[in-house]
Design a protein around this motif. Structure first.
Motif, PDB file in Angstrom:
ATOM      1  N   SER A 172       0.887  -1.090  -0.108  1.00 55.98           N
ATOM      2  CA  SER A 172      -0.062  -0.144   0.004  1.00 55.98           C
ATOM      3  C   SER A 172       0.793   1.316   0.029  1.00 55.98           C
ATOM      4  O   SER A 172       1.931   1.099   0.428  1.00 55.98           O
ATOM      5  CB  SER A 172      -1.051   0.059   1.200  1.00 55.98           C
TER       6      SER A 172
ATOM      7  N   ASP B 129      -7.676   0.102   8.308  1.00 53.19           N
ATOM      8  CA  ASP B 129      -7.668   0.324   6.879  1.00 53.19           C
ATOM      9  C   ASP B 129      -7.708  -1.043   6.195  1.00 53.19           C
ATOM     10  O   ASP B 129      -8.150  -1.131   4.854  1.00 53.19           O
ATOM     11  CB  ASP B 129      -6.233   0.810   6.512  1.00 53.19           C
TER      12      ASP B 129
ATOM     13  N   GLU C 237      -3.162   5.144  -6.830  1.00 46.15           N
ATOM     14  CA  GLU C 237      -3.048   4.904  -5.001  1.00 46.15           C
ATOM     15  C   GLU C 237      -2.296   6.073  -4.303  1.00 46.15           C
ATOM     16  O   GLU C 237      -2.788   6.040  -3.085  1.00 46.15           O
ATOM     17  CB  GLU C 237      -2.129   3.579  -5.058  1.00 46.15           C
TER      18      GLU C 237
ATOM     19  N   LEU D  14      -5.309   8.208  -3.846  1.00 42.16           N
ATOM     20  CA  LEU D  14      -6.242   7.695  -3.028  1.00 42.16           C
ATOM     21  C   LEU D  14      -5.639   7.921  -1.458  1.00 42.16           C
ATOM     22  O   LEU D  14      -6.344   8.106  -0.514  1.00 42.16           O
ATOM     23  CB  LEU D  14      -6.597   6.157  -3.186  1.00 42.16           C
TER      24      LEU D  14
ATOM     25  N   VAL E 248     -11.857   8.379 -10.254  1.00 42.16           N
ATOM     26  CA  VAL E 248     -10.918   8.361  -8.919  1.00 42.16           C
ATOM     27  C   VAL E 248     -11.302   9.713  -8.100  1.00 42.16           C
ATOM     28  O   VAL E 248     -11.133   9.773  -6.819  1.00 42.16           O
ATOM     29  CB  VAL E 248      -9.815   7.748  -8.949  1.00 42.16           C
TER      30      VAL E 248
ATOM     31  N   ALA F 216     -13.713   5.979  -6.474  1.00 34.48           N
ATOM     32  CA  ALA F 216     -12.188   5.559  -5.789  1.00 34.48           C
ATOM     33  C   ALA F 216     -12.171   4.548  -5.017  1.00 34.48           C
ATOM     34  O   ALA F 216     -11.296   3.694  -4.857  1.00 34.48           O
ATOM     35  CB  ALA F 216     -11.868   6.819  -4.855  1.00 34.48           C
ATOM     36  N   VAL F 217     -13.427   4.058  -4.346  1.00 34.03           N
ATOM     37  CA  VAL F 217     -13.544   2.777  -3.708  1.00 34.03           C
ATOM     38  C   VAL F 217     -13.563   1.512  -4.560  1.00 34.03           C
ATOM     39  O   VAL F 217     -12.893   0.665  -4.156  1.00 34.03           O
ATOM     40  CB  VAL F 217     -14.908   2.743  -2.757  1.00 34.03           C
TER      41      VAL F 217
ATOM     42  N   ARG G  76     -10.171   1.249  -5.728  1.00 31.85           N
ATOM     43  CA  ARG G  76      -9.322   0.754  -4.692  1.00 31.85           C
ATOM     44  C   ARG G  76      -9.637  -1.024  -4.609  1.00 31.85           C
ATOM     45  O   ARG G  76      -8.603  -1.816  -4.223  1.00 31.85           O
ATOM     46  CB  ARG G  76      -9.722   1.302  -3.142  1.00 31.85           C
TER      47      ARG G  76
ATOM     48  N   ALA H 147      -7.880  -2.910  -7.211  1.00 24.07           N
ATOM     49  CA  ALA H 147      -6.445  -2.932  -6.906  1.00 24.07           C
ATOM     50  C   ALA H 147      -6.100  -4.033  -5.976  1.00 24.07           C
ATOM     51  O   ALA H 147      -4.987  -4.702  -5.989  1.00 24.07           O
ATOM     52  CB  ALA H 147      -5.859  -1.664  -6.473  1.00 24.07           C
ATOM     53  N   ILE H 148      -7.058  -4.186  -4.804  1.00 19.36           N
ATOM     54  CA  ILE H 148      -6.606  -5.101  -3.875  1.00 19.36           C
ATOM     55  C   ILE H 148      -6.869  -6.629  -4.268  1.00 19.36           C
ATOM     56  O   ILE H 148      -6.099  -7.475  -3.969  1.00 19.36           O
ATOM     57  CB  ILE H 148      -7.841  -5.017  -2.471  1.00 19.36           C
TER      58      ILE H 148
END
Length: 349
Positions: free
Chosen positions: A241, A250, A291, A294, A329, A335-336, A339, A342-343
């Motif tokens: 991250s 988080d 990222e 964010l 984003v 944006a969520v 994310r 990405a995760i």
């Protein structure tokens, strides 16, 4: 005598039962109840060393300490009081046993790692004047194995003198911070941690990452906060991250995803990852830009500064991400979603 008083206090705090102690010949020693100075009671011997006194509504039992026997007394004379008496008598054996003394440093380490029972925590907290107030554990990772230097810095970064640090390994320590002065001066524990990180770098030149557990009610529960902070550290290491201060909160979402089977994660990723999104996530520069954006709470100026990018260059990249993925984003909801993609991308590798 102090150990006996501490035991009486411990029983009251844990059970609410008021206990008095007498010498073996019946002379009042110390206690919580209104008791006569002298009692006349012949205690039985054996495993059930309890005597019920219905006339005076009291229950007597044997308490052993340092090869001496004392008479304990609690009010009431029913079955419940008898059971309490047997339990207290057993507890006395473990609570009052003479243990080797431990240093303040070893005591702090035992608290953080959860390697000490409640009665010993109480005993040494009083001895070392450690407040029973809310606190938080911060795991600090230091570059180049410089945990010792971080520890030295932290010793001088304690305005109240209550906080303490414990070395975990060459590149990691845990800082236990009481939060009463944190919330008096800072908006949050995260803000305090960021200022601590910057101060550490300015004073020592050491780069660090800080991971926060939750605030716990007393220092006796700090091992829970430490485990949470350690969990955040592991999650950050696996997901790489952005940012240098992370809270365990988080990664709660990540923990939820980890409970799902991998084939389910792949299904969700297939739904979210169209051709345009694949192009974006194959471009490391675009992913780092998003990222960082964010991680800076969607702040254009701060992201530009940290990435050493011109504002227009950053805006161009964000526009390109929106064009290829359909996700703006700069909007919280998109944006969520970004994310989440990405995760998932990192978790299914």
């Amino acid at each position: 005598m102090n150990e006996l008083k501490a035991f009486i206090k411990y029983i009251k705090e844990r059970t609410g039962i008021k206990l008095s102690l007498y010498t073996e010949n019946g002379r009042f020693l110390t206690g919580e109840t209104k008791s006569p100075e002298i009692i006349s009671v012949n205690m039985p011997h054996g495993t059930e060393s309890v005597k019920i006194d219905a006339e005076n509504n009291a229950t007597y039992f044997t308490v052993s300490h340092k090869e001496k026997n004392y008479i304990g007394k609690i009010n009431g004379c029913g079955d419940a009081e008898k059971n309490y008496a047997l339990l207290i008598s057993d507890l006395a054996g473990s609570f009052l046993i003479k243990e080797p003394d431990i240093s303040f440093a070893d005591f702090c380490r035992a608290i953080v790692f959860g390697e000490i029972n409640y009665s010993r925590m109480k005993k040494y907290a009083e001895k070392h004047v450690l407040p029973e107030k809310p606190c938080v554990a911060m795991v600090i990772n230091a570059e180049n194995g410089k945990a010792e230097d971080v520890m030295a810095f932290l010793q001088n970064y304690q305005p109240t003198g209550k906080d303490f640090a414990v070395k975990v390994k060459a590149d990691r320590c845990v800082f236990v911070k009481y939060t009463d002065d944190v919330f008096a001066e800072y908006r949050s524990v995260s803000e305090y941690a960021e200022i601590l990180r910057l101060s550490l770098f300015e004073e020592t030149g050491i780069k660090t990452k800080i991971y926060l557990g939750g605030v716990v009610k007393t220092v006796f529960d700090v091992s829970v906060s430490f485990l949470q902070a350690t969990s955040a550290c592991r999650s950050d290491e696996s997901l790489c991250s952005s940012g240098d201060v992370h809270s365990f909160k988080d990664y709660v979402f990540v923990k939820i995803l980890e409970d799902l089977p991998k084939h389910k994660l792949n299904e969700y990723l297939d739904v979210l990852m169209d051709e345009g999104a694949r192009e974006v996530f194959a471009d490391e520069e675009m992913v780092v830009t998003a990222e960082e954006f964010l991680g800076n709470s969607l702040n254009i100026s701060e992201t530009s500064r940290k990435l050493y990018l011109h504002r227009n260059t950053l805006m161009y990249r964000l526009d390109k991400i929106e064009r290829l993925t359909g996700l703006n984003v700069r909007k919280f909801s998109d944006a969520v979603t970004f994310r989440l993609i990405a995760i998932l991308s990192k978790m299914v590798k």
